[in-house]
Design a protein around this motif. Structure first.
Motif, PDB file in Angstrom:
ATOM      1  N   PHE A 186      -3.707   8.599   1.515  1.00  0.00           N
ATOM      2  CA  PHE A 186      -4.052   7.595   0.660  1.00  0.00           C
ATOM      3  C   PHE A 186      -5.190   6.916   1.086  1.00  0.00           C
ATOM      4  O   PHE A 186      -6.291   6.769   0.410  1.00  0.00           O
ATOM      5  CB  PHE A 186      -2.766   6.447   0.017  1.00  0.00           C
ATOM      6  CG  PHE A 186      -3.216   5.656  -0.888  1.00  0.00           C
ATOM      7  CD1 PHE A 186      -3.707   5.918  -1.950  1.00  0.00           C
ATOM      8  CD2 PHE A 186      -3.275   4.310  -0.464  1.00  0.00           C
ATOM      9  CE1 PHE A 186      -4.169   4.646  -2.733  1.00  0.00           C
ATOM     10  CE2 PHE A 186      -3.487   3.144  -1.126  1.00  0.00           C
ATOM     11  CZ  PHE A 186      -4.088   3.552  -2.308  1.00  0.00           C
ATOM     12  N   LEU A 202       0.881  -1.162  -0.032  1.00  0.00           N
ATOM     13  CA  LEU A 202       0.109  -0.020   0.002  1.00  0.00           C
ATOM     14  C   LEU A 202       0.822   1.311  -0.071  1.00  0.00           C
ATOM     15  O   LEU A 202       0.566   2.203  -0.719  1.00  0.00           O
ATOM     16  CB  LEU A 202      -0.886   0.015   1.200  1.00  0.00           C
ATOM     17  CG  LEU A 202      -2.026  -1.296   1.399  1.00  0.00           C
ATOM     18  CD1 LEU A 202      -2.766  -1.032   2.553  1.00  0.00           C
ATOM     19  CD2 LEU A 202      -2.783  -1.084   0.152  1.00  0.00           C
ATOM     20  N   LYS A 203       1.972   1.372   0.525  1.00  0.00           N
ATOM     21  CA  LYS A 203       3.081   2.155   0.776  1.00  0.00           C
ATOM     22  C   LYS A 203       3.463   2.611  -0.615  1.00  0.00           C
ATOM     23  O   LYS A 203       3.459   3.677  -0.993  1.00  0.00           O
ATOM     24  CB  LYS A 203       3.796   2.116   1.835  1.00  0.00           C
ATOM     25  CG  LYS A 203       4.947   3.383   1.990  1.00  0.00           C
ATOM     26  CD  LYS A 203       6.048   2.724   3.088  1.00  0.00           C
ATOM     27  CE  LYS A 203       6.792   4.353   3.217  1.00  0.00           C
ATOM     28  NZ  LYS A 203       7.806   3.835   4.101  1.00  0.00           N
ATOM     29  N   ALA A 234       0.575   4.377  -2.808  1.00  0.00           N
ATOM     30  CA  ALA A 234       0.438   5.590  -2.402  1.00  0.00           C
ATOM     31  C   ALA A 234       1.483   6.471  -2.954  1.00  0.00           C
ATOM     32  O   ALA A 234       1.048   7.517  -3.741  1.00  0.00           O
ATOM     33  CB  ALA A 234       0.443   5.556  -0.900  1.00  0.00           C
ATOM     34  N   SER A 276       1.359  10.581   1.637  1.00  0.00           N
ATOM     35  CA  SER A 276       1.556   9.776   2.728  1.00  0.00           C
ATOM     36  C   SER A 276       0.478   8.548   2.801  1.00  0.00           C
ATOM     37  O   SER A 276      -0.558   8.543   2.112  1.00  0.00           O
ATOM     38  CB  SER A 276       1.493  10.301   4.506  1.00  0.00           C
ATOM     39  OG  SER A 276       0.117  10.635   4.532  1.00  0.00           O
ATOM     40  N   ILE A 277       0.841   7.411   3.123  1.00  0.00           N
ATOM     41  CA  ILE A 277      -0.103   6.418   3.041  1.00  0.00           C
ATOM     42  C   ILE A 277      -1.503   6.743   3.882  1.00  0.00           C
ATOM     43  O   ILE A 277      -2.698   6.152   3.711  1.00  0.00           O
ATOM     44  CB  ILE A 277       0.591   4.876   3.883  1.00  0.00           C
ATOM     45  CG1 ILE A 277      -0.238   3.778   3.576  1.00  0.00           C
ATOM     46  CG2 ILE A 277       0.752   5.051   5.472  1.00  0.00           C
ATOM     47  CD1 ILE A 277       0.456   2.461   3.708  1.00  0.00           C
TER      48      ILE A 277
END
Length: 294
Positions: A269, A254-255, A258, A265-266
């Motif tokens: 996101f 996910l990071k 994003a 930043s996550i």
């Protein structure tokens, strides 16, 4: 008096099927004869199979003959309709929201949308007519039959397959037709070209407006006029598609996703995903994976 035509407003006696997203209309004569109609959030596709008809759309007159496909996009006025006694057709009405959800987000989609506004009458060759009938009959059979657990997914897949197959026929017509865009449509097309051609998509309207030497407010007005959505909504549509693709088809964290899509930043996101999908990125990935196994 202008009457807003919506899917919810189409009476049962006019339609073989109507679920609020798609309607198969079997009584087009009576529906059109009622009053001056304004297509409100829907596309109407009419393939003439017999007889003739005439209709005015935004004060331009069109004569519809067999093997002609007439398309009325959202936000147009239909009036002065006349039908021959032997007029027959296949008619499908699709909500704008459903149409945009299903159709591939190809850059020429907007060429087609503008084409339908400027040249709504498309003469089909025999192959195009047969293709239309094949998919119309199959989609109709699935819609009116006894419901099955995944009928919505089946119909959506059939419509998507139809779009891919039918696209070549319409694309040839787009290439042959003169590009008579007005100033608003040219600005809108430039915006779409910029949006499609960029990755990651900048989510600021000002980014595109500056490149086009217009104000963000004016750009949103143009988008609303041409597509029924603001510039911000248009941008979100494309960003959402990128998010869905990366979550469904890659193993990136996910990071990583994003930052690839330009989120600072996550956390930011995650908030964006929740706002548009109603769930966290993790749950969304799980939902997308379960909906499309393998």
């Amino acid at each position: 008096m202008k009457y807003p035509l919506t899917l919810d407003g189409i009476k049962k006696e006019y339609a073989v099927f109507n679920n609020g997203e798609i309607a198969l209309i079997n009584n087009l004569k009576d529906l059109s004869a009622e009053r001056e109609l304004v297509t409100d959030g829907l596309y109407i596709f009419v393939l003439c199979t017999g007889g003739k008809a005439t209709v005015s759309m935004n004060n331009d007159r069109y004569e519809i003959a067999p093997d002609h496909l007439f398309v009325a996009p959202p936000r147009v006025i239909l009036h002065e309709t006349m039908f021959s006694i032997d007029f027959e057709c296949c008619c499908v009405a699709v909500s704008n929201r459903y149409f945009q959800k299903v159709i591939p987000m190809h850059e020429n989609f907007w060429d087609l949308t503008i084409l339908f506004e400027n040249s709504p009458l498309v003469p089909l060759d025999q192959a195009g007519v047969e293709l239309f009938h094949q998919y119309y009959s199959l989609i109709r059979a699935k819609l009116v039959a006894k419901p099955i657990p995944h009928v919505n997914e089946v119909v959506r897949s059939l419509i998507l397959a139809f779009i891919f197959e039918f696209y070549d026929t319409l694309e040839r017509f787009v290439k042959m037709a003169p590009k008579s865009f007005n100033s608003s449509q040219r600005i809108f097309k430039t915006f779409i070209d910029l949006l499609i051609g960029s990755y990651p998509k900048d989510r600021r309207i000002s980014y595109y407006a500056e490149k086009m030497a217009v104000t963000p407010k004016y750009l949103s007005v143009i988008c609303k006029k041409c597509a029924g959505q603001t510039a911000s909504q248009m941008i979100d549509r494309y960003v959402i598609r990128d998010i869905e693709y990366l979550l469904r088809h890659t193993q990136k964290s996910l990071k990583e996703i994003a930052f690839e899509l330009g989120f600072p930043s996550i956390s930011f996101f995650g908030k964006y995903v929740r706002r548009h999908f109603g769930v966290s990125p993790t749950v969304l990935r799980q939902n997308l994976s379960s909906a499309n196994p393998g």
